[in-house]
Write a protein that holds these residues in place. Structure first.
Motif, PDB file in Angstrom:
ATOM      1  N   SER A 195      46.122  22.803   7.599  1.00 46.48           N
ATOM      2  CA  SER A 195      44.825  22.176   7.358  1.00 46.48           C
ATOM      3  C   SER A 195      43.709  23.200   7.553  1.00 46.48           C
ATOM      4  CB  SER A 195      44.633  20.999   8.317  1.00 46.48           C
ATOM      5  OG  SER A 195      44.867  21.440   9.633  1.00 46.48           O
ATOM      6  N   ASP A 196      44.060  24.374   8.078  1.00 49.43           N
ATOM      7  CA  ASP A 196      43.075  25.423   8.323  1.00 49.43           C
ATOM      8  C   ASP A 196      43.165  26.479   7.220  1.00 49.43           C
ATOM      9  OD1 ASP A 196      41.501  27.474   9.180  1.00 49.43           O
ATOM     10  OD2 ASP A 196      42.413  27.664  11.171  1.00 49.43           O
ATOM     11  N   PRO A 197      42.226  26.473   6.268  1.00 49.43           N
ATOM     12  CA  PRO A 197      42.309  27.425   5.155  1.00 49.43           C
ATOM     13  C   PRO A 197      42.234  28.887   5.605  1.00 49.43           C
ATOM     14  CG  PRO A 197      40.324  26.056   4.994  1.00 49.43           C
ATOM     15  CD  PRO A 197      41.077  25.584   6.181  1.00 49.43           C
ATOM     16  N   GLU A 198      41.624  29.135   6.762  1.00 47.70           N
ATOM     17  CA  GLU A 198      41.556  30.528   7.240  1.00 47.70           C
ATOM     18  C   GLU A 198      42.929  31.076   7.591  1.00 47.70           C
ATOM     19  OE1 GLU A 198      38.609  31.471  10.283  1.00 47.70           O
ATOM     20  OE2 GLU A 198      37.196  30.204   9.163  1.00 47.70           O
ATOM     21  N   ILE A 199      43.778  30.203   8.151  1.00 50.51           N
ATOM     22  CA  ILE A 199      45.150  30.609   8.466  1.00 50.51           C
ATOM     23  C   ILE A 199      45.900  30.931   7.172  1.00 50.51           C
ATOM     24  CG2 ILE A 199      47.384  29.612   9.218  1.00 50.51           C
ATOM     25  CD1 ILE A 199      45.780  30.764  11.542  1.00 50.51           C
ATOM     26  N   ILE A 200      45.690  30.116   6.154  1.00 48.82           N
ATOM     27  CA  ILE A 200      46.384  30.334   4.879  1.00 48.82           C
ATOM     28  C   ILE A 200      45.878  31.617   4.205  1.00 48.82           C
ATOM     29  CG2 ILE A 200      46.761  29.359   2.562  1.00 48.82           C
ATOM     30  CD1 ILE A 200      48.448  28.076   4.860  1.00 48.82           C
ATOM     31  N   THR A 201      44.592  31.900   4.325  1.00 48.00           N
ATOM     32  CA  THR A 201      44.049  33.158   3.789  1.00 48.00           C
ATOM     33  C   THR A 201      44.707  34.346   4.489  1.00 48.00           C
ATOM     34  OG1 THR A 201      41.947  32.069   3.387  1.00 48.00           O
ATOM     35  CG2 THR A 201      41.911  34.468   3.415  1.00 48.00           C
ATOM     36  N   ARG A 202      44.853  34.235   5.814  1.00 50.20           N
ATOM     37  CA  ARG A 202      45.480  35.324   6.569  1.00 50.20           C
ATOM     38  C   ARG A 202      46.947  35.482   6.163  1.00 50.20           C
ATOM     39  NH1 ARG A 202      44.491  35.056  12.882  1.00 50.20           N
ATOM     40  NH2 ARG A 202      42.357  35.031  12.104  1.00 50.20           N
ATOM     41  N   ILE A 203      47.635  34.364   5.957  1.00 51.93           N
ATOM     42  CA  ILE A 203      49.034  34.414   5.542  1.00 51.93           C
ATOM     43  C   ILE A 203      49.160  35.064   4.155  1.00 51.93           C
ATOM     44  CG2 ILE A 203      50.950  32.908   4.753  1.00 51.93           C
ATOM     45  CD1 ILE A 203      50.298  31.219   7.333  1.00 51.93           C
ATOM     46  N   ALA A 204      48.209  34.763   3.282  1.00 54.59           N
ATOM     47  CA  ALA A 204      48.224  35.363   1.943  1.00 54.59           C
ATOM     48  C   ALA A 204      48.077  36.884   2.034  1.00 54.59           C
ATOM     49  CB  ALA A 204      47.106  34.756   1.094  1.00 54.59           C
ATOM     50  N   MET A 205      47.368  37.360   3.034  1.00 48.94           N
ATOM     51  CA  MET A 205      47.240  38.811   3.240  1.00 48.94           C
ATOM     52  C   MET A 205      48.490  39.377   3.905  1.00 48.94           C
ATOM     53  SD  MET A 205      43.354  38.773   4.551  1.00 48.94           S
ATOM     54  CE  MET A 205      42.022  38.284   3.452  1.00 48.94           C
ATOM     55  N   LEU A 206      48.991  38.651   4.909  1.00 49.65           N
ATOM     56  CA  LEU A 206      50.180  39.128   5.636  1.00 49.65           C
ATOM     57  C   LEU A 206      51.396  39.264   4.714  1.00 49.65           C
ATOM     58  CD1 LEU A 206      49.843  37.090   8.955  1.00 49.65           C
ATOM     59  CD2 LEU A 206      49.752  39.590   8.733  1.00 49.65           C
ATOM     60  N   LYS A 207      51.486  38.384   3.712  1.00 48.79           N
ATOM     61  CA  LYS A 207      52.655  38.471   2.820  1.00 48.79           C
ATOM     62  C   LYS A 207      52.524  39.638   1.851  1.00 48.79           C
ATOM     63  CE  LYS A 207      51.307  35.263  -0.912  1.00 48.79           C
ATOM     64  NZ  LYS A 207      51.391  33.860  -1.355  1.00 48.79           N
ATOM     65  N   ASN A 208      51.332  40.236   1.778  1.00 48.57           N
ATOM     66  CA  ASN A 208      51.076  41.364   0.887  1.00 48.57           C
ATOM     67  C   ASN A 208      50.660  42.590   1.707  1.00 48.57           C
ATOM     68  OD1 ASN A 208      50.754  42.780  -1.506  1.00 48.57           O
ATOM     69  ND2 ASN A 208      48.639  42.083  -1.808  1.00 48.57           N
ATOM     70  N   PHE A 209      51.489  42.925   2.698  1.00 47.62           N
ATOM     71  CA  PHE A 209      51.327  44.135   3.529  1.00 47.62           C
ATOM     72  C   PHE A 209      50.064  44.130   4.385  1.00 47.62           C
ATOM     73  CE2 PHE A 209      53.710  45.219  -0.315  1.00 47.62           C
ATOM     74  CZ  PHE A 209      54.905  45.662   0.243  1.00 47.62           C
ATOM     75  N   GLY A 210      49.406  42.980   4.501  1.00 46.80           N
ATOM     76  CA  GLY A 210      48.196  42.920   5.321  1.00 46.80           C
ATOM     77  C   GLY A 210      46.969  43.481   4.622  1.00 46.80           C
ATOM     78  N   ILE A 211      47.080  43.655   3.296  1.00 47.74           N
ATOM     79  CA  ILE A 211      45.939  44.160   2.520  1.00 47.74           C
ATOM     80  C   ILE A 211      44.878  43.058   2.463  1.00 47.74           C
ATOM     81  CG2 ILE A 211      45.180  44.982   0.239  1.00 47.74           C
ATOM     82  CD1 ILE A 211      48.115  46.052  -0.115  1.00 47.74           C
ATOM     83  N   THR A 212      43.703  43.331   3.017  1.00 47.17           N
ATOM     84  CA  THR A 212      42.653  42.307   3.085  1.00 47.17           C
ATOM     85  C   THR A 212      41.820  42.301   1.811  1.00 47.17           C
ATOM     86  OG1 THR A 212      41.656  43.890   4.607  1.00 47.17           O
ATOM     87  CG2 THR A 212      42.363  41.825   5.534  1.00 47.17           C
ATOM     88  N   LYS A 213      41.444  43.486   1.337  1.00 48.19           N
ATOM     89  CA  LYS A 213      40.881  43.621  -0.004  1.00 48.19           C
ATOM     90  C   LYS A 213      41.119  45.058  -0.457  1.00 48.19           C
ATOM     91  CE  LYS A 213      36.033  44.270   1.446  1.00 48.19           C
ATOM     92  NZ  LYS A 213      35.854  43.989   2.887  1.00 48.19           N
ATOM     93  N   GLN A 214      40.715  45.353  -1.641  1.00 50.53           N
ATOM     94  CA  GLN A 214      41.012  46.685  -2.168  1.00 50.53           C
ATOM     95  C   GLN A 214      40.558  47.771  -1.179  1.00 50.53           C
ATOM     96  OE1 GLN A 214      39.451  47.465  -6.075  1.00 50.53           O
ATOM     97  NE2 GLN A 214      41.023  48.986  -6.496  1.00 50.53           N
ATOM     98  N   ASP A 215      41.472  48.697  -0.890  1.00 53.27           N
ATOM     99  CA  ASP A 215      41.209  49.816   0.024  1.00 53.27           C
ATOM    100  C   ASP A 215      41.038  49.402   1.488  1.00 53.27           C
ATOM    101  OD1 ASP A 215      41.234  51.378  -2.260  1.00 53.27           O
ATOM    102  OD2 ASP A 215      39.052  51.279  -2.508  1.00 53.27           O
ATOM    103  N   THR A 216      41.349  48.161   1.831  1.00 49.12           N
ATOM    104  CA  THR A 216      41.236  47.727   3.226  1.00 49.12           C
ATOM    105  C   THR A 216      42.522  47.035   3.656  1.00 49.12           C
ATOM    106  OG1 THR A 216      38.959  47.181   2.665  1.00 49.12           O
ATOM    107  CG2 THR A 216      39.709  46.545   4.865  1.00 49.12           C
ATOM    108  N   VAL A 217      43.113  47.532   4.741  1.00 49.20           N
ATOM    109  CA  VAL A 217      44.318  46.896   5.285  1.00 49.20           C
ATOM    110  C   VAL A 217      44.003  46.459   6.709  1.00 49.20           C
ATOM    111  CG1 VAL A 217      46.775  47.184   5.798  1.00 49.20           C
ATOM    112  CG2 VAL A 217      45.781  48.329   3.806  1.00 49.20           C
ATOM    113  N   GLY A 218      43.875  45.164   6.898  1.00 50.62           N
ATOM    114  CA  GLY A 218      43.417  44.634   8.178  1.00 50.62           C
ATOM    115  C   GLY A 218      44.526  44.184   9.111  1.00 50.62           C
ATOM    116  N   TYR A 219      45.711  43.969   8.557  1.00 57.61           N
ATOM    117  CA  TYR A 219      46.813  43.439   9.376  1.00 57.61           C
ATOM    118  C   TYR A 219      48.091  44.239   9.143  1.00 57.61           C
ATOM    119  CZ  TYR A 219      43.707  39.370   9.282  1.00 57.61           C
ATOM    120  OH  TYR A 219      42.626  38.538   9.359  1.00 57.61           O
ATOM    121  N   ILE A 220      48.976  44.202  10.150  1.00 57.94           N
ATOM    122  CA  ILE A 220      50.295  44.844   9.979  1.00 57.94           C
ATOM    123  C   ILE A 220      51.183  43.821   9.281  1.00 57.94           C
ATOM    124  CG2 ILE A 220      52.200  46.038  11.139  1.00 57.94           C
ATOM    125  CD1 ILE A 220      50.238  46.485  13.511  1.00 57.94           C
ATOM    126  N   GLY A 221      51.069  43.775   7.979  1.00 59.23           N
ATOM    127  CA  GLY A 221      51.760  42.757   7.197  1.00 59.23           C
ATOM    128  C   GLY A 221      53.148  43.179   6.761  1.00 59.23           C
TER     129      GLY A 221
END
Ligand SMILES: *Cc1c(COP(=O)(O)O)cnc(C)c1O
Length: 371
Positions: A195-221
């Motif tokens: 129910s928390d879209p922020e968690i789903i946004t983070r999961i969408a990044m984590l499943k793609n190597f933690g890439i947050t946006k182009q040229d930025t990697v915010g998480y160890i995905g």
């Protein structure tokens, strides 16, 4: 003719070919393409959830979900589950604390959770075993009082509804598995919804190597992206899901009609306020009354080319990799059920004749002992 415990649902070949044809033009084979986007939209609608992210498997969905909540410490869970649940907790650096299960529904015994909470507890990870609903109300109440996250393993519970609400709407997040053997499949695949879209946004990044946006990697995905061919299989299978579940329902009731008065067997029941998905048909063997034990019955059925599954056996707390840390004796109800349970063949294409063959073989195995 061999009867297996399960058989994957697949769409007509022509329908799938139609769906993947455009991939030959676009050459967009993975990385959140059109099929991925379409399936996410369809599933949100079907499951009645606000936000959802697809993954390459249910297991990785669970791992990155635990990572997304940035949990540390102990997670209360059950050992009457697939290896994935316990492994995901341990692989994410957390400590599983095993709670016993309810003897009728096989899900976590919500009355035993509170006594297992310590200052290190961060979350509860219950499993909707066989599609049976956990006591979501009691669990929500405990979680609120102790400020714990609740993440459901809903791998078995695709499409289940409780009091009119989709199973994925309970807790802080839920994981689904779309493995080939599940009620709804994408060959391999899974999803997390929350129910928390922020968690789903983070999961969408984590499943793609933690890439947050182009040229930025915010998480160890990690890499847990669903590819376009799997997503297309999901789109096709989802079109047929209601018929598939209706066929399972017919099989489920055909078993119950034949087996309800067999002495020494307990058959599954439908929970109140619940729309079930008929994912499994687990029976419990009472050896004293049935005459033979679970393993002997499984062997007798195998002789007749009927392959059942000891599901779940062994308990995860008695796996070789955990046996120095935990013991099946700590969860006596789960221990007892795991030694007596047998999942019978159930899938959409199973025929009434097949059900008769399985039931005849079960009844014959019992009779032989009492001859
Ligand atoms: C299938 C299953 C999983 C893992 O899902 P995969 O898609 O196979 O990775 C996790 N938990 C339970 C209870 C399952 O049955």
């Amino acid at each position: 003719m061999k009867i297996n415990v399960t058989r994957s649902s697949i769409p007509p070949l022509a329908e799938y070919i139609d769906d993947i044809r455009e991939l030959w033009d676009t050459r967009w084979l993975t990385n959140m393409g059109i099929k991925h986007k379409t399936l996410e939209t369809m599933l949100k609608e079907h499951l009645g959830v606000n936000s959802l992210s697809l993954t390459s498997s249910g297991h990785l969905a669970l791992e990155i979900c635990l990572q997304a909540f940035e949990l540390k410490g102990e997670v209360i869970t059950t050992p009457f589950t697939f290896a994935s649940t316990t492994h995901a907790i341990v692989r994410m650096g957390l400590t599983p604390i095993f709670c016993d299960i309810d003897h009728e529904t096989y899900v976590i015994d919500a009355n035993k959770i509170e006594s297992m909470i310590t200052e290190h507890t961060c979350a509860i990870l219950p499993v909707h075993v066989y599609g049976n609903m956990c006591d979501v109300e009691k669990i929500a109440d405990i979680a609120e009082r102790y400020n714990l996250k609740v993440i459901y393993d809903a791998a078995h519970a695709f499409g289940v509804k409780y009091k009119g609400k989709g199973v994925g709407t309970f807790g802080d997040a839920s994981m689904f598995s779309f493995h080939a053997t599940k009620v709804f499949n994408t060959i391999e695949g899974g999803a997390v919804c929350s129910s928390d879209p922020e968690i789903i946004t983070r999961i969408a990044m984590l499943k793609n190597f933690g890439i947050t946006k182009q040229d930025t990697v915010g998480y160890i995905g990690t890499n847990a992206k669903m590819n376009e061919f799997c997503a297309a299989m999901g789109i096709c299978n989802l079109r047929h899901i209601n018929e598939e579940i209706a066929k399972r329902k017919f099989i489920f009731h055909a078993y119950s009609t034949r087996l309800s008065d067999v002495i020494g067997l307990s058959i599954p029941s439908i929970q109140p306020h619940t729309v079930p998905n008929y994912a499994y048909y687990p029976i419990i063997i009472n050896e004293r009354e049935f005459g033979i034990d679970r393993d002997e019955l499984a062997a007798a059925l195998a002789e007749k080319n009927i392959f059942v599954r000891k599901y779940f056996y062994p308990l995860t707390n008695s796996f070789g990799c955990y046996k120095d840390l935990y013991s099946a004796e700590d969860t006596p109800v789960a221990h007892n059920i795991s030694q007596r349970v047998l999942a019978l063949p159930i899938y959409a294409d199973l025929t009434e004749g097949d059900v008769d063959r399985v039931c005849d073989a079960i009844i014959a195995a019992r009779k032989q002992r009492f001859l």
